[in-house]
Write a protein that holds these residues in place. Structure first.
Motif, PDB file in Angstrom:
ATOM      1  N   CYS A   1      45.157 -59.253 -31.563  1.00 45.01           N
ATOM      2  CA  CYS A   1      43.985 -59.453 -32.416  1.00 45.01           C
ATOM      3  C   CYS A   1      44.284 -58.911 -33.803  1.00 45.01           C
ATOM      4  O   CYS A   1      45.311 -58.236 -34.019  1.00 45.01           O
ATOM      5  CB  CYS A   1      42.756 -58.767 -31.820  1.00 45.01           C
TER       6      CYS A   1
ATOM      7  N   TYR B   1      37.570 -60.816 -38.140  1.00 52.19           N
ATOM      8  CA  TYR B   1      38.600 -61.743 -38.600  1.00 52.19           C
ATOM      9  C   TYR B   1      39.602 -60.941 -39.411  1.00 52.19           C
ATOM     10  O   TYR B   1      39.328 -59.802 -39.824  1.00 52.19           O
ATOM     11  CB  TYR B   1      37.957 -62.867 -39.428  1.00 52.19           C
TER      12      TYR B   1
ATOM     13  N   GLU C   1      41.958 -64.117 -33.748  1.00 54.89           N
ATOM     14  CA  GLU C   1      40.787 -63.480 -33.123  1.00 54.89           C
ATOM     15  C   GLU C   1      40.693 -62.030 -33.554  1.00 54.89           C
ATOM     16  O   GLU C   1      41.716 -61.320 -33.647  1.00 54.89           O
ATOM     17  CB  GLU C   1      40.888 -63.577 -31.603  1.00 54.89           C
TER      18      GLU C   1
ATOM     19  N   LYS D   1      37.509 -58.161 -28.454  1.00 52.19           N
ATOM     20  CA  LYS D   1      38.437 -57.626 -27.456  1.00 52.19           C
ATOM     21  C   LYS D   1      37.942 -56.274 -26.925  1.00 52.19           C
ATOM     22  O   LYS D   1      37.974 -56.008 -25.727  1.00 52.19           O
ATOM     23  CB  LYS D   1      39.829 -57.459 -28.076  1.00 52.19           C
TER      24      LYS D   1
END
Length: 315
Positions: free
Chosen positions: A156, A161, A201, A206
């Motif tokens: 990630c 973002y 992602e 997460k």
């Protein structure tokens, strides 16, 4: 014979359950050690936020010291129970049952004590941005290492973002840990040439998924429930075996002398039956013979008494 087969079956089941205790306890310790590193990373990133509290509530039953100690102690108890089952030792089995009962109560109390609803929402992920401005500073090398480790392991970048790094810090491009294929300067190259080389992602979802529960956590929960059910079954089988040993110890043993006396008494009574019958058959004859013998003796005594009286009269 059927009772001996039942006891043998109970002993076999207890040995199998003790082996299962060893296996499941080792699995719990292994999975708990495996999940501890990512949990420490999440706790570091979510420090002083609502996410930290939610992570602690979710994983405290897993990494709680009580659970680790219980699993280690259960391995020792299973060894004692295995030896007591093989030897049919009443003392070892009694200690084994008491230990299983104590462990089960501790596990149940820990589960009730640590159970709580997780109150966390996706909007709480925004609070993670407050941990980003210190990235790369000399005083916060531990935080920099934590961000890099988490982004590399969970694939990630940023919170929502990768642009969060440009927004919250003075960096012109994200860290190199955001690259799918990491090498020095990969993030700079991806920023100017191909953004698809960066993880698309964010780390917020997460972390949210990690707090809600991972596969490792589900495995640990399944193992915990399985150990509890196996402990209940083992305690029931141990009580059955203890009752069988107690019954064998206090069962009345037949006395050999009593058996011989009863046999001799039966033999003598059997022998006396013909004698009694013969005596009963000749009872009248015996009575008449006894009377006939007594009459001459009585007549002789009377004659002697009469002669004595005559002598006294003559004198």
């Amino acid at each position: 014979m059927a009772r001996e087969d039942a006891v043998r079956c109970v002993r076999g089941l207890l040995c199998a359950l003790n082996l299962l205790f060893w296996l499941m306890s080792a699995c719990v310790l292994g999975v708990a050690a495996w999940i501890r590193d990512p949990l420490n990373t999440v706790l570091t990133l979510t420090a002083h936020t609502r996410l930290e509290e939610a992570a602690v509530l979710t994983y405290s039953p897993v990494v709680h010291p009580v659970i680790i100690v219980v699993c280690c102690f259960l391995i020792i108890v299973a060894m004692v129970g295995y030896c007591g089952t093989l030897r049919c030792n009443f003392l070892l089995l009694s200690w084994y049952f008491g230990s299983l009962l104590v462990i089960f109560c501790v596990e149940l109390a820990s589960a009730v004590w640590t159970y709580d609803e997780i109150s966390v929402q996706r909007s709480d992920m925004i609070s993670l941005k407050s941990r980003m401005p210190n990235f790369g500073l000399q005083r916060y090398q531990w935080l920099t290492h934590t961000w890099n480790s988490f982004q590399t392991e969970f694939k990630c970048c940023g919170v929502i973002y990768f642009t969060d790094w440009l927004e919250m810090t003075e960096m012109e491009w994200p860290p190199d840990s955001c690259c799918a294929n990491q090498y020095p300067g990969c993030a700079r190259h991806a920023h100017y040439h191909d953004l698809s080389d960066l993880h698309q992602e964010g780390c917020g979802p997460k972390i949210y998924s990690f707090i809600r529960g991972t596969k490792q956590l589900q495995i640990l929960r399944f193992l915990g429930v399985s150990i509890g059910v196996a402990q209940i079954l083992a305690m029931a089988l141990t009580l059955t075996l203890l009752w069988a040993l107690y019954y064998d110890r206090n069962a009345p043993q037949p006395d050999s002398r009593t058996g011989l006396d009863s046999r001799s008494g039966m033999a003598s009574s059997d022998k006396s039956l013909p004698a009694a019958a013969s005596c009963g058959a000749s009872a009248d004859a015996i009575t008449s013979s006894c009377m006939s013998k007594a009459r001459p003796k009585m007549a002789a005594s009377e004659l002697k008494k009469f002669e004595m009286e005559r002598l006294h009269a003559a004198v």
